[in-house]
Design a protein around this motif. Structure first.
Motif, PDB file in Angstrom:
ATOM      1  N   UNK A   1      -5.149   9.076  -3.299  1.00 41.12           N
ATOM      2  CA  UNK A   1      -4.039   9.656  -2.558  1.00 41.12           C
ATOM      3  C   UNK A   1      -3.413  10.750  -3.431  1.00 41.12           C
ATOM      4  N   UNK A   2      -3.177  11.918  -2.852  1.00 35.48           N
ATOM      5  CA  UNK A   2      -2.564  13.021  -3.587  1.00 35.48           C
ATOM      6  C   UNK A   2      -1.144  13.195  -3.066  1.00 35.48           C
ATOM      7  N   UNK A   3      -0.175  13.150  -3.972  1.00 34.45           N
ATOM      8  CA  UNK A   3       1.232  13.328  -3.620  1.00 34.45           C
ATOM      9  C   UNK A   3       1.678  14.700  -4.094  1.00 34.45           C
ATOM     10  N   UNK A   4       2.279  15.487  -3.206  1.00 29.06           N
ATOM     11  CA  UNK A   4       2.800  16.795  -3.584  1.00 29.06           C
ATOM     12  C   UNK A   4       4.283  16.696  -3.881  1.00 29.06           C
ATOM     13  N   UNK A   5       4.690  17.277  -4.994  1.00 28.99           N
ATOM     14  CA  UNK A   5       6.105  17.271  -5.366  1.00 28.99           C
ATOM     15  C   UNK A   5       6.855  18.303  -4.541  1.00 28.99           C
ATOM     16  N   UNK A   6       8.148  18.036  -4.306  1.00 26.32           N
ATOM     17  CA  UNK A   6       8.987  18.972  -3.554  1.00 26.32           C
ATOM     18  C   UNK A   6       9.644  19.938  -4.480  1.00 26.32           C
TER      19      UNK A   6
ATOM     20  N   UNK B   1      -2.896   9.019  -6.982  1.00 29.43           N
ATOM     21  CA  UNK B   1      -2.865   7.561  -6.906  1.00 29.43           C
ATOM     22  C   UNK B   1      -4.285   7.084  -6.642  1.00 29.43           C
ATOM     23  N   UNK B   2      -4.847   6.325  -7.566  1.00 30.36           N
ATOM     24  CA  UNK B   2      -6.157   5.719  -7.352  1.00 30.36           C
ATOM     25  C   UNK B   2      -5.943   4.397  -6.626  1.00 30.36           C
ATOM     26  N   UNK B   3      -6.590   4.259  -5.478  1.00 29.91           N
ATOM     27  CA  UNK B   3      -6.444   3.057  -4.653  1.00 29.91           C
ATOM     28  C   UNK B   3      -7.655   2.150  -4.882  1.00 29.91           C
ATOM     29  N   UNK B   4      -7.358   0.934  -5.319  1.00 31.16           N
ATOM     30  CA  UNK B   4      -8.386   0.010  -5.787  1.00 31.16           C
ATOM     31  C   UNK B   4      -9.320  -0.483  -4.686  1.00 31.16           C
ATOM     32  N   UNK B   5      -8.804  -0.763  -3.509  1.00 27.27           N
ATOM     33  CA  UNK B   5      -9.625  -1.291  -2.419  1.00 27.27           C
ATOM     34  C   UNK B   5     -10.041  -0.128  -1.525  1.00 27.27           C
ATOM     35  N   UNK B   6     -11.294   0.207  -1.525  1.00 34.17           N
ATOM     36  CA  UNK B   6     -11.778   1.322  -0.727  1.00 34.17           C
ATOM     37  C   UNK B   6     -12.131   2.536  -1.563  1.00 34.17           C
TER      38      UNK B   6
ATOM     39  N   UNK C   1      -3.511   3.045  -9.977  1.00 37.39           N
ATOM     40  CA  UNK C   1      -3.321   3.913 -11.140  1.00 37.39           C
ATOM     41  C   UNK C   1      -2.615   5.189 -10.708  1.00 37.39           C
ATOM     42  N   UNK C   2      -1.622   5.634 -11.488  1.00 35.57           N
ATOM     43  CA  UNK C   2      -0.850   6.843 -11.201  1.00 35.57           C
ATOM     44  C   UNK C   2      -1.016   7.858 -12.308  1.00 35.57           C
ATOM     45  N   UNK C   3      -1.009   9.139 -11.927  1.00 34.27           N
ATOM     46  CA  UNK C   3      -1.094  10.204 -12.923  1.00 34.27           C
ATOM     47  C   UNK C   3      -0.467  11.473 -12.359  1.00 34.27           C
ATOM     48  N   UNK C   4       0.474  12.066 -13.099  1.00 29.21           N
ATOM     49  CA  UNK C   4       1.031  13.369 -12.750  1.00 29.21           C
ATOM     50  C   UNK C   4       0.167  14.466 -13.360  1.00 29.21           C
ATOM     51  N   UNK C   5       0.058  15.600 -12.653  1.00 26.33           N
ATOM     52  CA  UNK C   5      -0.516  16.791 -13.265  1.00 26.33           C
ATOM     53  C   UNK C   5       0.446  17.253 -14.359  1.00 26.33           C
ATOM     54  N   UNK C   6      -0.054  17.963 -15.365  1.00 30.00           N
ATOM     55  CA  UNK C   6       0.833  18.424 -16.446  1.00 30.00           C
ATOM     56  C   UNK C   6       2.013  19.270 -15.972  1.00 30.00           C
TER      57      UNK C   6
ATOM     58  N   UNK D   1       0.843  -1.186   0.000  1.00 31.77           N
ATOM     59  CA  UNK D   1       0.000   0.000   0.000  1.00 31.77           C
ATOM     60  C   UNK D   1       0.883   1.242   0.000  1.00 31.77           C
ATOM     61  N   UNK D   2       1.752   1.300  -0.995  1.00 37.38           N
ATOM     62  CA  UNK D   2       2.689   2.420  -1.089  1.00 37.38           C
ATOM     63  C   UNK D   2       3.058   2.688  -2.538  1.00 37.38           C
ATOM     64  N   UNK D   3       3.746   3.815  -2.730  1.00 37.45           N
ATOM     65  CA  UNK D   3       4.303   4.186  -4.028  1.00 37.45           C
ATOM     66  C   UNK D   3       5.788   4.458  -3.824  1.00 37.45           C
ATOM     67  N   UNK D   4       6.631   3.882  -4.664  1.00 41.98           N
ATOM     68  CA  UNK D   4       8.053   4.192  -4.652  1.00 41.98           C
ATOM     69  C   UNK D   4       8.286   5.421  -5.520  1.00 41.98           C
TER      70      UNK D   4
END
Length: 93
Positions: free
Chosen positions: A88-93, A79-84, A67-72, A43-46
Motif C-alpha cells: 500500500x502506498x500512502x501519499x503525504x498531504x 506499507x507491506x501487507x503480510x497476507x496477500x 512493515x512501514x517505511x517513509x521515503x527520505x 487492515x489499516x494504518x493510524x
C-alpha cells in the motif's frame, strides 16, 4: 493504545487509543511531525500527529499491514501487507 515518550528525559508525553491490535510496526516521518502505526486486525494504518499528539486519520491497507517505511523526503510511505503479499502506498498531504 500507543504512547509518545521523551527517551532523553524519561517522560511519558502522551497516550492515545488507536486501532485494533496495533504495532506490527511504527514509523516517524523524516521531519518528525507525523507517525504511522499498523493496526493488524483492522487492515489499516493510524496516521498520528506528534505535536499535538493525536490520531489524525485511519487509512485502509491490504490484509495484515506489517512493515512501514517513509521515503527520505517524506512525500510517501509504504506499507507491506503480510497476507496477500501486497504493498500500500500512502501519499503525504
Amino acid at each position: 493504545s500507543v504512547a509518545l515518550v521523551d527517551v532523553r528525559a524519561g517522560r511519558l508525553l502522551g497516550r492515545i487509543g488507536i486501532g485494533a491490535f496495533p504495532f506490527s510496526d511504527t514509523a516517524i516521518s523524516p521531519d518528525g511531525r507525523f507517525g504511522l502505526v499498523t493496526n493488524d486486525n483492522e487492515w489499516s494504518v493510524s496516521v498520528l500527529s506528534l505535536s499535538p499528539f493525536k490520531e489524525l486519520s485511519r487509512v485502509k491497507t491490504g490484509k495484515i499491514p506489517h512493515v512501514l517505511l517513509f521515503e527520505p523526503d517524506g512525500k510517501r510511505a509504504f506499507v507491506a501487507n503480510n497476507d496477500g503479499n501486497t504493498l500500500t502506498v500512502l501519499g503525504a498531504r
